[in-house]
Write a protein that holds these residues in place. Structure first.
Motif, PDB file in Angstrom:
ATOM      1  N   THR A  25       0.836  -1.207   0.000  1.00  0.00           N
ATOM      2  CA  THR A  25       0.000   0.000   0.000  1.00  0.00           C
ATOM      3  C   THR A  25       0.865   1.249   0.000  1.00  0.00           C
ATOM      4  O   THR A  25       0.616   2.187  -0.776  1.00  0.00           O
ATOM      5  N   HIS A  26       1.879   1.267   0.841  1.00  0.00           N
ATOM      6  CA  HIS A  26       2.767   2.435   0.934  1.00  0.00           C
ATOM      7  C   HIS A  26       3.532   2.642  -0.377  1.00  0.00           C
ATOM      8  O   HIS A  26       3.684   3.768  -0.843  1.00  0.00           O
ATOM      9  N   SER A  27       3.993   1.554  -0.982  1.00  0.00           N
ATOM     10  CA  SER A  27       4.696   1.663  -2.267  1.00  0.00           C
ATOM     11  C   SER A  27       3.780   2.231  -3.343  1.00  0.00           C
ATOM     12  O   SER A  27       4.196   3.080  -4.138  1.00  0.00           O
ATOM     13  N   ILE A  31       4.425   5.559  -5.635  1.00  0.00           N
ATOM     14  CA  ILE A  31       4.533   5.461  -7.094  1.00  0.00           C
ATOM     15  C   ILE A  31       3.479   6.312  -7.795  1.00  0.00           C
ATOM     16  O   ILE A  31       3.735   6.884  -8.849  1.00  0.00           O
ATOM     17  N   GLN A  32       2.288   6.441  -7.189  1.00  0.00           N
ATOM     18  CA  GLN A  32       1.240   7.233  -7.834  1.00  0.00           C
ATOM     19  C   GLN A  32       1.629   8.702  -7.934  1.00  0.00           C
ATOM     20  O   GLN A  32       1.121   9.417  -8.784  1.00  0.00           O
ATOM     21  N   HIS A  92      -5.653   7.368  -7.126  1.00  0.00           N
ATOM     22  CA  HIS A  92      -4.262   6.918  -7.205  1.00  0.00           C
ATOM     23  C   HIS A  92      -3.958   6.376  -8.605  1.00  0.00           C
ATOM     24  O   HIS A  92      -2.926   6.672  -9.197  1.00  0.00           O
ATOM     25  N   THR A  93      -4.896   5.569  -9.116  1.00  0.00           N
ATOM     26  CA  THR A  93      -4.692   4.954 -10.423  1.00  0.00           C
ATOM     27  C   THR A  93      -4.755   6.000 -11.534  1.00  0.00           C
ATOM     28  O   THR A  93      -3.972   5.938 -12.487  1.00  0.00           O
ATOM     29  N   THR A  94      -5.659   6.959 -11.404  1.00  0.00           N
ATOM     30  CA  THR A  94      -5.731   8.039 -12.393  1.00  0.00           C
ATOM     31  C   THR A  94      -4.406   8.776 -12.454  1.00  0.00           C
ATOM     32  O   THR A  94      -3.859   9.030 -13.532  1.00  0.00           O
ATOM     33  N   VAL A 122       0.284   0.193  -8.912  1.00  0.00           N
ATOM     34  CA  VAL A 122      -0.502   1.124  -8.093  1.00  0.00           C
ATOM     35  C   VAL A 122      -1.958   0.649  -8.029  1.00  0.00           C
ATOM     36  O   VAL A 122      -2.565   0.627  -6.958  1.00  0.00           O
ATOM     37  N   GLY A 123      -2.509   0.263  -9.184  1.00  0.00           N
ATOM     38  CA  GLY A 123      -3.869  -0.262  -9.197  1.00  0.00           C
ATOM     39  C   GLY A 123      -4.018  -1.492  -8.315  1.00  0.00           C
ATOM     40  O   GLY A 123      -4.969  -1.608  -7.531  1.00  0.00           O
ATOM     41  N   TYR A 124      -3.050  -2.397  -8.423  1.00  0.00           N
ATOM     42  CA  TYR A 124      -3.064  -3.587  -7.572  1.00  0.00           C
ATOM     43  C   TYR A 124      -3.012  -3.200  -6.094  1.00  0.00           C
ATOM     44  O   TYR A 124      -3.734  -3.769  -5.269  1.00  0.00           O
TER      45      TYR A 124
END
Length: 179
Positions: A25-27, A31-32, A92-94, A122-124
């Motif tokens: 989650t933190h990663s 990355i986002q 986040h994914t956007t 990030v999506g995962y």
């Protein structure tokens, strides 16, 4: 004694899984933001003034943010963890896919594939954290990619360079063609 050992093993395993989930989650959270920041940095390094790449990225990212926030307030889909009703699409994914799509469209698939892999992570991470489901992540990816594709122009490096050099015998005309 066996019950105590079994309890300790289960306790250690549960804490290890929780720590791994928090790391994922933190990663994803990092990355986002990192993908759009790298994309922004690239606009200063490979800046061709005629296409204004920084402005392209800002328009793409800003438009994606506005669309994503508007959809959250229109759709009002509850999150899988039940914390609120702003699940669709994943912000986040956007953000991650906006940066990845900018990099891919501007500089090609050589840089796009690793960018898209990171955005997919990030999506995962959002699904794993139970903040979104697959539809939320897919919606965020579509918003991020489409806004970047709409505003981004491909970087075209100049293939021919012409220079004139002075030497003892006069002048030399040099043509350099880059593939």
């Amino acid at each position: 004694m066996k019950k105590i050992l079994l309890f300790l093993l289960l306790f250690i395993y549960a804490n290890t899984v929780k720590a791994q989930n928090e790391s994922i989650t933190h990663s994803g959270d990092i990355i986002q933001i990192a993908l759009p920041v790298v994309a922004l940095g690239s606009t200063f390094i490979w800046n061709d003034d005629d296409t204004k790449p920084t402005w392209q990225l800002l328009k793409a990212y800003g438009t994606g943010l506005v669309i994503q926030q508007a959809l959250k307030r229109i759709v009002l889909k509850p999150r899988p963890d039940g914390t609120d009703n702003y699940s669709f699409p994943s912000g986040h994914t956007t953000s991650a896919f906006s940066g990845a799509a900018f990099i891919q469209k501007r500089y090609g698939w050589k840089y796009g594939i690793p960018s898209y892999l990171l955005a997919s992570f990030v999506g995962y991470s959002r699904i794993q954290a139970k903040k979104h489901d697959g539809w939320d992540v897919l919606g965020g990816a579509v918003v991020g990619i489409s806004t970047s594709y709409f505003f981004t122009k491909r970087y075209e490096k100049k293939n021919i360079e012409v220079s004139i050099n002075k030497n003892q015998d006069g002048q030399t005309l040099c043509l350099l063609y880059t593939f």
